[in-house]
Design an enzyme around this catalytic site. Sequence first.
Site, short mmCIF file in Angstrom:
data_model
loop_
_atom_site.label_atom_id
_atom_site.label_comp_id
_atom_site.label_asym_id
_atom_site.label_seq_id
_atom_site.Cartn_x
_atom_site.Cartn_y
_atom_site.Cartn_z
CG ASP A 67 -1.96 1.06 1.22
OD1 ASP A 67 -3.14 0.73 1.44
OD2 ASP A 67 -1.62 2.24 1.01
CD GLU B 171 -5.82 -1.32 -1.04
OE1 GLU B 171 -5.55 -2.15 -0.15
OE2 GLU B 171 -6.79 -0.57 -0.99
P1 TTP Z 1 -5.20 5.04 1.04
O1 TTP Z 1 -4.17 3.99 0.78
O2 TTP Z 1 -6.37 4.69 1.90
O3 TTP Z 1 -4.51 6.31 1.74
P2 TTP Z 1 -3.10 6.98 1.48
O4 TTP Z 1 -2.29 6.19 0.50
O5 TTP Z 1 -3.32 8.41 1.10
O6 TTP Z 1 -2.44 6.97 2.91
P3 TTP Z 1 -1.80 5.72 3.71
O7 TTP Z 1 -0.34 6.06 3.86
O8 TTP Z 1 -2.52 5.71 5.02
O9 TTP Z 1 -2.03 4.49 2.87
O10 TTP Z 1 -5.79 5.61 -0.32
C1 TTP Z 1 -4.99 5.76 -1.48
C2 TTP Z 1 -5.39 6.99 -2.27
O11 TTP Z 1 -6.77 6.90 -2.62
C3 TTP Z 1 -5.24 8.28 -1.48
O12 TTP Z 1 -3.95 8.85 -1.60
C4 TTP Z 1 -6.31 9.16 -2.09
C5 TTP Z 1 -7.38 8.19 -2.55
N1 TTP Z 1 -8.51 8.20 -1.59
C6 TTP Z 1 -9.59 9.03 -1.83
O13 TTP Z 1 -9.63 9.72 -2.85
N2 TTP Z 1 -10.62 9.06 -0.92
C7 TTP Z 1 -10.61 8.30 0.24
O14 TTP Z 1 -11.56 8.37 1.06
C8 TTP Z 1 -9.48 7.44 0.48
C9 TTP Z 1 -9.43 6.58 1.72
C10 TTP Z 1 -8.46 7.42 -0.46
MG MG Z 2 -2.09 4.13 0.70
#
Ligand code: TTP
Ligand code: MG
Length: 400
Positions: free
Chosen positions: A24, A131
């Site tokens: 991820d 991911e």
């Molecule tokens: P995530 O993997 O949930 O979050 P992240 O990569 O930003 O942070 P982390 O280090 O905790 O993994 O989501 C991946 C991408 O998907 C995120 O950068 C933006 C998008 N996204 C949205 O647009 N809306 C949302 O509600 C979420 C959870 C993610």
């Molecule tokens: Mg992420």
Amino acid sequence: MDDGPREEGDPPAPPATRIVAHLDMDAFYAAVEERRDPELRGRPVVIGADPKEGRGRGVVATASYAARKYGIRSATPISRAWRLAEAARRRGEPATVFLRGNHALYRDVSGRIMTLIAERADAFEEASIDEAYLDLSSLADFERAEAHVRSVKGLVLEREGLTCSVGIAPNKLVAKIASDFEKPDGLTVVRPGEVQGFLDPLSIRVVPGIGPKTEALLRARGVATVADLRAVERPRLVEWFGKWGGDAYERARGVSQSPVSNEWERKSVGEQETFEQDTLDRTFVHGRAVALAEGVFRRMQADGFAGFRTVTVTVRFTNFVTRNRSSSTGAVARTLEALRDTALALLEPFFDARENPRGRMIRLIGVRVEKLERGSVPDGAPADPDASGATSLRPPLPGG
Ligand code: TTP
Ligand code: MG
């Protein structure tokens, strides 16, 4: 691909230990922005709707780790994110940069990363834009899997300048929980004998399927950790949650048989828009739906798909009640016109008593295509020189 994981229904193979990794990306959109503009590096960065000095609508897509220190997260209302950023600034902390985001760029970066890692696994499954699951069972032991994942992480950093967090475990469920265990730039290995010890002290919230509502319900019954959940008998969980209770029982034990699916198609492409003002103006909504359909169609093609079998529209009303309507055809549709016409037809009942008996205003609409068909990608991606190198896991699979 016929060198994939065993299908359900195959004769039972001796249960060689499965090794599954879940990767991820860290603060994905924000990290891509920081990579693009080094001025942003380490600063609080928020990607999402226009905050309009606190009057904006819509939500945060993601926040950099510096912005998370202010309490800003994915799905935080953008107006609240603005207030949190202002409060931090008044305390003398660094100012927050709000960006609308560049989704075409994130998709490009994601596509390159997915290609890079897909070539380095026995089977690969893209789970979202940032991911993926990798089946590494042919490496046969967890030390080798760990070394392999380190090299993959190094490659992602070298090629894209981005860090990710990875969990390695005997199945997808535990790998996913492990990838979130140490972020950013984490690598968490959970061997078969360690699954229960790893899960037990964690909050029930790490269990996929347990959101805020289920968590509140469980906590009210004294269940706060996975160990607590594991102490609840199966019939009781079924009594509380119906069929899902049985899944919860398995998950609390870290049990999951789900294979890493070798099909590497993303399952859908969609876009949503929150309106500046709630509306029931049909002409306006149609105009926005047509624009969304055009964007979705372009993205679908840019992602290498030629057609779709299902169109889904989403409508969120003033009171946040959200409804989806879908239409599927047996044949693959390949034109923007088909997408546009289907989306408009699906929206129609939301303007009258069929789907909107109280005449509620509409806050948001979305358009999505699903069941995508791969099309001829114009220029075949250049072969990666490393793909057949020593680190490649394909083709040999034990017993394959
Ligand atoms: P995530 O993997 O949930 O979050 P992240 O990569 O930003 O942070 P982390 O280090 O905790 O993994 O989501 C991946 C991408 O998907 C995120 O950068 C933006 C998008 N996204 C949205 O647009 N809306 C949302 O509600 C979420 C959870 C993610
Ligand atoms: Mg992420």
